[in-house]
Structures are given as C-alpha cells and as structure tokens.
Design a protein around this motif. Structure first.
Motif, PDB file in Angstrom:
ATOM      1  N   ASP A   1      28.012  70.158  30.128  1.00  0.00           N
ATOM      2  CA  ASP A   1      28.810  69.304  31.008  1.00  0.00           C
ATOM      3  C   ASP A   1      27.931  68.554  32.003  1.00  0.00           C
ATOM      4  O   ASP A   1      26.957  69.097  32.521  1.00  0.00           O
ATOM      5  CB  ASP A   1      29.835  70.133  31.776  1.00  0.00           C
ATOM      6  CG  ASP A   1      30.879  70.744  30.845  1.00  0.00           C
ATOM      7  OD1 ASP A   1      31.063  70.192  29.746  1.00  0.00           O
ATOM      8  OD2 ASP A   1      31.502  71.758  31.218  1.00  0.00           O
ATOM      9  N   LEU A   2      28.297  67.326  32.266  1.00  0.00           N
ATOM     10  CA  LEU A   2      27.684  66.523  33.312  1.00  0.00           C
ATOM     11  C   LEU A   2      28.817  66.178  34.279  1.00  0.00           C
ATOM     12  O   LEU A   2      29.656  65.340  33.978  1.00  0.00           O
ATOM     13  CB  LEU A   2      27.058  65.254  32.730  1.00  0.00           C
ATOM     14  CG  LEU A   2      26.083  64.483  33.610  1.00  0.00           C
ATOM     15  CD1 LEU A   2      24.913  65.351  34.031  1.00  0.00           C
ATOM     16  CD2 LEU A   2      25.580  63.246  32.885  1.00  0.00           C
TER      17      LEU A   2
ATOM     18  N   GLU B   1      29.994  64.503  28.840  1.00  0.00           N
ATOM     19  CA  GLU B   1      29.366  65.610  28.115  1.00  0.00           C
ATOM     20  C   GLU B   1      27.990  65.171  27.618  1.00  0.00           C
ATOM     21  O   GLU B   1      27.860  64.159  26.922  1.00  0.00           O
ATOM     22  CB  GLU B   1      30.248  66.013  26.929  1.00  0.00           C
ATOM     23  CG  GLU B   1      29.725  67.187  26.128  1.00  0.00           C
ATOM     24  CD  GLU B   1      30.652  67.527  24.970  1.00  0.00           C
ATOM     25  OE1 GLU B   1      31.108  68.678  24.895  1.00  0.00           O
ATOM     26  OE2 GLU B   1      30.914  66.638  24.122  1.00  0.00           O
ATOM     27  N   LYS B   2      26.958  65.928  27.976  1.00  0.00           N
ATOM     28  CA  LYS B   2      25.599  65.616  27.533  1.00  0.00           C
ATOM     29  C   LYS B   2      25.472  65.767  26.014  1.00  0.00           C
ATOM     30  O   LYS B   2      25.973  66.724  25.433  1.00  0.00           O
ATOM     31  CB  LYS B   2      24.597  66.550  28.212  1.00  0.00           C
ATOM     32  CG  LYS B   2      24.040  66.055  29.517  1.00  0.00           C
ATOM     33  CD  LYS B   2      22.903  66.962  29.970  1.00  0.00           C
ATOM     34  CE  LYS B   2      22.266  66.472  31.251  1.00  0.00           C
ATOM     35  NZ  LYS B   2      21.118  67.323  31.631  1.00  0.00           N
TER      36      LYS B   2
ATOM     37  N   SER C   1      31.752  60.086  26.599  1.00  0.00           N
ATOM     38  CA  SER C   1      32.776  59.839  27.604  1.00  0.00           C
ATOM     39  C   SER C   1      33.946  60.803  27.439  1.00  0.00           C
ATOM     40  O   SER C   1      34.284  61.220  26.326  1.00  0.00           O
ATOM     41  CB  SER C   1      33.280  58.389  27.516  1.00  0.00           C
ATOM     42  OG  SER C   1      33.935  58.168  26.276  1.00  0.00           O
ATOM     43  N   LEU C   2      34.557  61.161  28.556  1.00  0.00           N
ATOM     44  CA  LEU C   2      35.735  62.022  28.578  1.00  0.00           C
ATOM     45  C   LEU C   2      36.833  61.337  29.380  1.00  0.00           C
ATOM     46  O   LEU C   2      36.559  60.499  30.241  1.00  0.00           O
ATOM     47  CB  LEU C   2      35.402  63.379  29.217  1.00  0.00           C
ATOM     48  CG  LEU C   2      34.319  64.222  28.541  1.00  0.00           C
ATOM     49  CD1 LEU C   2      34.051  65.488  29.359  1.00  0.00           C
ATOM     50  CD2 LEU C   2      34.710  64.598  27.121  1.00  0.00           C
ATOM     51  N   SER C   3      38.071  61.702  29.092  1.00  0.00           N
ATOM     52  CA  SER C   3      39.194  61.144  29.839  1.00  0.00           C
ATOM     53  C   SER C   3      39.217  61.723  31.251  1.00  0.00           C
ATOM     54  O   SER C   3      38.563  62.736  31.540  1.00  0.00           O
ATOM     55  CB  SER C   3      40.508  61.455  29.124  1.00  0.00           C
ATOM     56  OG  SER C   3      40.754  62.862  29.159  1.00  0.00           O
ATOM     57  N   ILE C   4      39.999  61.093  32.123  1.00  0.00           N
ATOM     58  CA  ILE C   4      40.136  61.590  33.488  1.00  0.00           C
ATOM     59  C   ILE C   4      40.634  63.030  33.486  1.00  0.00           C
ATOM     60  O   ILE C   4      40.132  63.887  34.224  1.00  0.00           O
ATOM     61  CB  ILE C   4      41.093  60.703  34.299  1.00  0.00           C
ATOM     62  CG1 ILE C   4      40.436  59.360  34.621  1.00  0.00           C
ATOM     63  CG2 ILE C   4      41.517  61.393  35.589  1.00  0.00           C
ATOM     64  CD1 ILE C   4      39.354  59.436  35.675  1.00  0.00           C
TER      65      ILE C   4
ATOM     66  N   GLN D   1      39.678  68.948  34.027  1.00  0.00           N
ATOM     67  CA  GLN D   1      39.630  70.286  33.427  1.00  0.00           C
ATOM     68  C   GLN D   1      38.204  70.828  33.460  1.00  0.00           C
ATOM     69  O   GLN D   1      37.992  72.031  33.704  1.00  0.00           O
ATOM     70  CB  GLN D   1      40.148  70.216  31.993  1.00  0.00           C
ATOM     71  CG  GLN D   1      41.626  69.915  31.877  1.00  0.00           C
ATOM     72  CD  GLN D   1      42.066  69.720  30.426  1.00  0.00           C
ATOM     73  OE1 GLN D   1      41.252  69.800  29.501  1.00  0.00           O
ATOM     74  NE2 GLN D   1      43.358  69.487  30.233  1.00  0.00           N
ATOM     75  N   GLN D   2      37.255  69.961  33.195  1.00  0.00           N
ATOM     76  CA  GLN D   2      35.838  70.353  33.228  1.00  0.00           C
ATOM     77  C   GLN D   2      35.460  70.880  34.607  1.00  0.00           C
ATOM     78  O   GLN D   2      34.802  71.922  34.736  1.00  0.00           O
ATOM     79  CB  GLN D   2      34.986  69.128  32.857  1.00  0.00           C
ATOM     80  CG  GLN D   2      33.495  69.361  32.786  1.00  0.00           C
ATOM     81  CD  GLN D   2      32.732  68.069  32.622  1.00  0.00           C
ATOM     82  OE1 GLN D   2      32.527  67.323  33.572  1.00  0.00           O
ATOM     83  NE2 GLN D   2      32.333  67.768  31.393  1.00  0.00           N
ATOM     84  N   GLN D   3      35.905  70.181  35.661  1.00  0.00           N
ATOM     85  CA  GLN D   3      35.559  70.585  37.008  1.00  0.00           C
ATOM     86  C   GLN D   3      36.301  71.848  37.421  1.00  0.00           C
ATOM     87  O   GLN D   3      35.746  72.687  38.136  1.00  0.00           O
ATOM     88  CB  GLN D   3      35.886  69.433  37.991  1.00  0.00           C
ATOM     89  CG  GLN D   3      35.272  69.602  39.354  1.00  0.00           C
ATOM     90  CD  GLN D   3      33.747  69.621  39.324  1.00  0.00           C
ATOM     91  OE1 GLN D   3      33.144  69.099  38.378  1.00  0.00           O
ATOM     92  NE2 GLN D   3      33.141  70.224  40.307  1.00  0.00           N
ATOM     93  N   ARG D   4      37.558  71.994  36.978  1.00  0.00           N
ATOM     94  CA  ARG D   4      38.305  73.196  37.295  1.00  0.00           C
ATOM     95  C   ARG D   4      37.644  74.434  36.689  1.00  0.00           C
ATOM     96  O   ARG D   4      37.604  75.497  37.283  1.00  0.00           O
ATOM     97  CB  ARG D   4      39.758  73.073  36.822  1.00  0.00           C
ATOM     98  CG  ARG D   4      40.627  72.200  37.718  1.00  0.00           C
ATOM     99  CD  ARG D   4      42.102  72.418  37.427  1.00  0.00           C
ATOM    100  NE  ARG D   4      42.483  71.924  36.113  1.00  0.00           N
ATOM    101  CZ  ARG D   4      42.954  70.705  35.872  1.00  0.00           C
ATOM    102  NH1 ARG D   4      43.117  69.853  36.878  1.00  0.00           N
ATOM    103  NH2 ARG D   4      43.291  70.337  34.662  1.00  0.00           N
ATOM    104  N   ALA D   5      37.099  74.261  35.484  1.00  0.00           N
ATOM    105  CA  ALA D   5      36.413  75.372  34.815  1.00  0.00           C
ATOM    106  C   ALA D   5      35.161  75.781  35.581  1.00  0.00           C
ATOM    107  O   ALA D   5      34.820  76.973  35.669  1.00  0.00           O
ATOM    108  CB  ALA D   5      36.056  74.982  33.379  1.00  0.00           C
ATOM    109  N   VAL D   6      34.484  74.788  36.174  1.00  0.00           N
ATOM    110  CA  VAL D   6      33.270  75.088  36.955  1.00  0.00           C
ATOM    111  C   VAL D   6      33.632  75.841  38.236  1.00  0.00           C
ATOM    112  O   VAL D   6      32.908  76.733  38.679  1.00  0.00           O
ATOM    113  CB  VAL D   6      32.518  73.778  37.287  1.00  0.00           C
ATOM    114  CG1 VAL D   6      31.376  74.040  38.265  1.00  0.00           C
ATOM    115  CG2 VAL D   6      31.981  73.143  36.016  1.00  0.00           C
TER     116      VAL D   6
END
Length: 213
Positions: free
Chosen positions: A133-134, A139-140, A198-201, A206-211
C-alpha cells in the motif's frame, strides 16, 4: 555557427568523443552525474509532490466528513466534494488504471519494455515483487530488472523513464562496468522500479482504515 562548433567538439569523429568512449572514468563520471540528477530533480520532487497530494487528499476527506456530520449547507458539501474529485483525478492520471495487481504488473512490464527495447539495451534479468500500500495514493507495483548496454543506452533509458507520463520510480539502482567480447566497455544496470495502481476513493478509505486498526 554554434551547432557546427558543437558537432566538431562532440561528433563521432571528435577527439573528445573518442576520449570519452575509451575512458571508463569519464563514462562513470557522466553516469554518476546523471543518476544524481535523476534522484535530485525527478525522484525527490516526486516524493515531495506525493506527500503534498496525500496531505491535501486526507485534509479534503476529513473536511467532507466533518461537513456531513455537522449537516452544513448542501452547497458547501458539493464544493468540497468537487475539490476532492478534482484532486483525485489529477493524481490518478499519473497512475496505472487496472482492475487487479496482476493486470497492473502486466501493463507496467509492457511500458518498461517499450522504453528499453528501442535503445538496444540487452535484457538480462527480471523479477516480480509483491504489492504494497501507498497511503492515500494507491498500490505499489514493483519489479526488478537487469540490463547490459553502453553508457549512452543506460543514460537514454533513465531519461525516457523520467519523461514518461506514468510514474516510474527507481527504488534502487546498481551499476557495474563490464566488457563485451570485443573488449568494449559496457555497463550492467540493475534497478528495482515501481509504479502505482490507482484505487477508488472507497478503496483508499478501506486501505487507510486497515492501517489504523
């Protein structure tokens, strides 16, 4: 004419060009300056740009959520949403649009191949990395490459990578001199290169919530 002067000075038959082709020290110096230039004026500005975009994106998301929670007027919410979408679209234009990591990796490989193949660089090795994740960007998509070629071919590849519309960042670069069968100086270039899918908003949220868990 100035162009005639430079042709005489740097042309294929010039003494300076012959000394450069036969001098490993001069070739190393030019490549060292080029790599330093690449990191100073391409990689470092991109990282600063990425951090600035991420901070602005997070700030806009927080403001939008605050407006919704406080039930502010509809026009303010719409304006914040439009600003967020504009910022998001500006960022996404430089990323790889693909439904999955594997598809993004395939697109990345095709783009890299289109850069080095016309230059005459000899392909040596290639390995694939794992996704990561970036934050607030995507996503890297990493890959490890190895090429063999002249100093000019190596320089041309770095220039093409820097001017590509899609972001390509060399995470590591290793350069070693070698010689071909005719005794000409060549360089082995190994680089870990990553781009971003690229990822959707909603996926970024969701990516940030997981972090944050």
């Amino acid at each position: 004419m100035l162009s005639d002067y430079f042709n005489k000075l740097l042309g294929p038959q010039s003494q300076l060009r012959k000394e450069f082709d036969n001098s490993l020290v001069m070739q190393w110096s030019v490549l060292g300056i080029l790599i330093l230039f690449f990191f100073m004026f391409i990689t470092a500005p991109y990282l600063a740009w990425r951090d600035d975009k991420a901070v602005k994106l997070v700030d806009k998301l927080d403001r939008e959520q605050a407006l919704i929670r406080l039930s502010e007027n509809r026009s303010a919410i719409e304006k914040s949403h439009q600003t967020l979408n504009a910022l998001y679209s500006d960022t996404q234009a430089m990323l790889i649009d693909a439904p999955s990591f594997n598809r993004a990796l395939s697109i990345s490989l095709n783009k890299i191949e289109s850069m080095y193949q016309p230059l005459g660089l000899r392909f040596d090795t290639r390995r694939f990395g794992d996704p990561s994740d970036l934050a607030w960007v995507g996503e890297k998509v990493p890959s490890r490459w190895g090429w063999v070629g002249s100093s000019q071919e190596v320089s041309d590849l770095l220039y093409k990578m820097a001017s590509e519309k899609t972001i390509f960042i060399p995470d590591t670069i290793d350069l070693k001199p070698t010689r071909d069968r005719d005794g000409n100086t060549q360089f082995e270039l190994s680089a870990t290169i990553w781009t971003v899918r690229s990822l959707s908003i909603e996926q970024l949220k969701q990516q940030q919530r997981a972090v944050n868990r």
